[in-house]
Design a protein around this motif. Structure first.
Motif, short mmCIF file in Angstrom:
data_model
loop_
_atom_site.label_atom_id
_atom_site.label_comp_id
_atom_site.label_asym_id
_atom_site.label_seq_id
_atom_site.Cartn_x
_atom_site.Cartn_y
_atom_site.Cartn_z
N ASN A 323 -63.35 -19.76 -13.89
CA ASN A 323 -62.33 -20.80 -13.85
C ASN A 323 -61.79 -21.02 -12.44
O ASN A 323 -61.04 -21.97 -12.19
CB ASN A 323 -61.15 -20.44 -14.77
N TYR A 324 -62.18 -20.12 -11.52
CA TYR A 324 -61.67 -20.20 -10.15
C TYR A 324 -62.79 -20.57 -9.19
O TYR A 324 -63.93 -20.11 -9.34
CB TYR A 324 -61.08 -18.84 -9.73
N PRO A 325 -62.50 -21.38 -8.19
CA PRO A 325 -63.53 -21.70 -7.19
C PRO A 325 -63.83 -20.48 -6.33
O PRO A 325 -62.96 -19.63 -6.10
CB PRO A 325 -62.88 -22.81 -6.36
N LYS A 326 -65.05 -20.39 -5.86
CA LYS A 326 -65.41 -19.29 -4.98
C LYS A 326 -64.72 -19.44 -3.63
O LYS A 326 -64.32 -20.54 -3.23
CB LYS A 326 -66.93 -19.28 -4.74
N LEU A 327 -64.62 -18.33 -2.93
CA LEU A 327 -64.14 -18.37 -1.56
C LEU A 327 -65.22 -18.93 -0.64
O LEU A 327 -66.41 -18.80 -0.92
CB LEU A 327 -63.75 -16.97 -1.09
N GLU A 328 -64.82 -19.54 0.44
CA GLU A 328 -65.77 -20.01 1.44
C GLU A 328 -66.21 -18.83 2.33
O GLU A 328 -65.53 -17.80 2.39
CB GLU A 328 -65.13 -21.10 2.31
N LYS A 329 -67.33 -19.00 3.01
CA LYS A 329 -67.82 -17.94 3.89
C LYS A 329 -66.77 -17.56 4.92
O LYS A 329 -66.57 -16.36 5.22
CB LYS A 329 -69.10 -18.39 4.60
N GLU A 330 -66.05 -18.54 5.45
CA GLU A 330 -65.02 -18.25 6.45
C GLU A 330 -63.92 -17.38 5.86
O GLU A 330 -63.35 -16.52 6.56
CB GLU A 330 -64.42 -19.55 6.98
N GLU A 331 -63.62 -17.56 4.60
CA GLU A 331 -62.58 -16.76 3.95
C GLU A 331 -63.07 -15.33 3.72
O GLU A 331 -62.30 -14.36 3.87
CB GLU A 331 -62.17 -17.41 2.63
N ILE A 332 -64.35 -15.17 3.36
CA ILE A 332 -64.92 -13.83 3.23
C ILE A 332 -64.90 -13.12 4.58
O ILE A 332 -64.49 -11.94 4.69
CB ILE A 332 -66.36 -13.90 2.68
N ASP A 333 -65.31 -13.81 5.62
CA ASP A 333 -65.31 -13.20 6.95
C ASP A 333 -63.90 -12.85 7.41
O ASP A 333 -63.69 -11.82 8.09
CB ASP A 333 -65.97 -14.15 7.96
N PHE A 334 -62.92 -13.67 7.03
CA PHE A 334 -61.53 -13.36 7.38
C PHE A 334 -61.07 -12.09 6.68
O PHE A 334 -60.36 -11.25 7.29
CB PHE A 334 -60.61 -14.52 6.99
N ILE A 335 -61.48 -11.90 5.43
CA ILE A 335 -61.11 -10.68 4.69
C ILE A 335 -61.67 -9.47 5.40
O ILE A 335 -60.98 -8.44 5.55
CB ILE A 335 -61.63 -10.77 3.23
N PHE A 336 -62.92 -9.55 5.88
CA PHE A 336 -63.51 -8.43 6.60
C PHE A 336 -62.77 -8.17 7.90
O PHE A 336 -62.46 -7.03 8.24
CB PHE A 336 -64.99 -8.70 6.90
N SER A 337 -62.46 -9.22 8.62
CA SER A 337 -61.80 -9.05 9.92
C SER A 337 -60.39 -8.50 9.78
O SER A 337 -59.94 -7.69 10.59
CB SER A 337 -61.77 -10.37 10.69
N SER A 338 -59.70 -8.92 8.73
CA SER A 338 -58.32 -8.47 8.54
C SER A 338 -58.22 -7.06 8.01
O SER A 338 -57.15 -6.43 8.08
CB SER A 338 -57.57 -9.44 7.60
N SER A 339 -59.31 -6.54 7.47
CA SER A 339 -59.30 -5.18 6.90
C SER A 339 -59.66 -4.13 7.93
O SER A 339 -59.58 -2.93 7.65
CB SER A 339 -60.27 -5.08 5.72
N ARG A 340 -60.06 -4.55 9.13
CA ARG A 340 -60.47 -3.58 10.15
C ARG A 340 -59.25 -2.96 10.81
O ARG A 340 -58.21 -3.55 10.92
CB ARG A 340 -61.33 -4.27 11.22
#
Length: 340
Positions: A323-340
């Motif tokens: 029911n939810y749209p997927k995240l965009e690649k940029e959003e996935i990459d932001f999650i990785f960058s923010s978790s470092r």
């Protein structure tokens, strides 16, 4: 239900995994009900292995197939580990292995890894035919060699590749016989460890082995590997060398045109926990359980996400993710960058 087109297949984005649970009738009934409900809801991918629940997971799928159109399911199973059979009630597994496999020349003692992995044409042939019997079907859609990198504990890389060549030739023969559509490797370590790791697999080299066996029309078109919030190497680790460059495994699959099944998206429940509201906003979902699924399904290169589900209520909750749209690649990459 969301689907992905690949070759002549139309695969659901979410698939049913059948690894967990005891080999008892109560668990069988739960899986049977869940798979039937999943089919009603549009899920058409079911993954299993001959050694899951002592062959009972395959047999449950066979029970389901008696009441539905075979073409409504894309079934994958695996061979490579010595399986117990819940119906034989074998007391001495070592003796049984010796009498039924070693003494009959299906495998030798030298072919068996410390974890019970076997990769010989005779053993994979036996395993494949037994899976057909358990599944009560005439053909298997995708057949995976199960954690073949385990063989690298007992043989060198050149010998391992020779073994793969002989088994790929066997599986291409199954395709010719109409018993198989595609094959691949289901791995745990192979595609997510550094290149200098003893169990590292190079997907480009393995793809070339398939081409050597059958040419450009070979049927090695799938891999399965773990990927989740705690195990991100498939996307982040550049460990696949090709033409002077290093790629991640998920990048390599896109270059080669290989479809990915993702195992352990919830890490068998170990990463399902309470997240704060900011995390839910970041992942654009409302329930905690949907965060790890959203993460995996949104990652570029991911094909079908296999979730172990033996209860209907878990199925219903998990597929709400669609029911939810997927995240965009940029959003996935932001999650990785923010978790470092």
């Amino acid at each position: 239900m969301n689907y992905k087109n690949f070759l002549d297949l139309k695969l659901s984005e979410i698939g049913i995994g059948t690894y967990l649970g005891s080999p008892d009738e109560n668990t069988n009934k739960n899986y049977e009900e869940t798979i039937k409900k999943a089919v009603e809801l549009g899920i058409n991918v079911v993954d299993t292995a001959i050694n899951y629940r002592d062959m009972e997971s395959e047999r449950v799928i066979g029970r389901v197939l008696k009441n539905i159109d075979r073409k409504s399911l894309i079934i994958s199973t695996k061979g490579g580990y010595f399986p117990r059979d819940s119906r034989l009630k074998v007391e001495n597994i070592t003796q049984y292995l010796k009498e039924n496999f070693i003494d009959k020349g299906i495998v030798s003692k030298e072919d068996i890894t410390p974890y019970g992995n076997m990769l010989t044409p005779k053993y994979i042939d036996w395993s494949f035919e037994k899976s057909l019997e358990n599944l009560d079907t005439d053909y298997i859609d995708i057949y995976f060699l199960h954690n073949p990198e385990d063989q690298l504990q007992i043989v060198d890389k050149q010998t391992f590749y020779k073994k793969l060549w002989t088994v790929f030739r066997l599986l291409e023969g199954k395709v010719n016989q109409g018993k198989l559509r595609y094959y691949g490797l289901a791995t745990w370590n192979g595609f997510r460890v550094p290149p200098d790791h003893i169990q590292h697999l190079n997907l480009f080299e393995i793809f070339d082995i398939a081409k050597d066996v059958r040419g450009e029309n070979h049927h090695f078109r799938f891999i399965q590997l773990p990927y989740n919030l705690a195990m991100t190497e498939s996307y982040t680790l550049k460990n696949q060398y090709y033409n002077g460059k290093l790629y991640s495994t998920l990048e390599a699959t896109q270059i080669l045109g290989i479809y990915t099944y993702i195992s352990a998206p919830l890490f068998q429940g170990r990463i399902v926990r309470r997240f704060d509201e900011n995390a839910k906003k970041l992942f654009k979902v409302e329930k905690d359980v949907h965060i790890p699924i959203q993460f995996v399904r949104s990652t570029p290169g991911v094909g079908t996400v296999l979730i172990g589900m033996s209860k209907v209520n878990h199925l219903l909750e998990n597929i709400e993710i669609e029911n939810y749209p997927k995240l965009e690649k940029e959003e996935i990459d932001f999650i990785f960058s923010s978790s470092r």
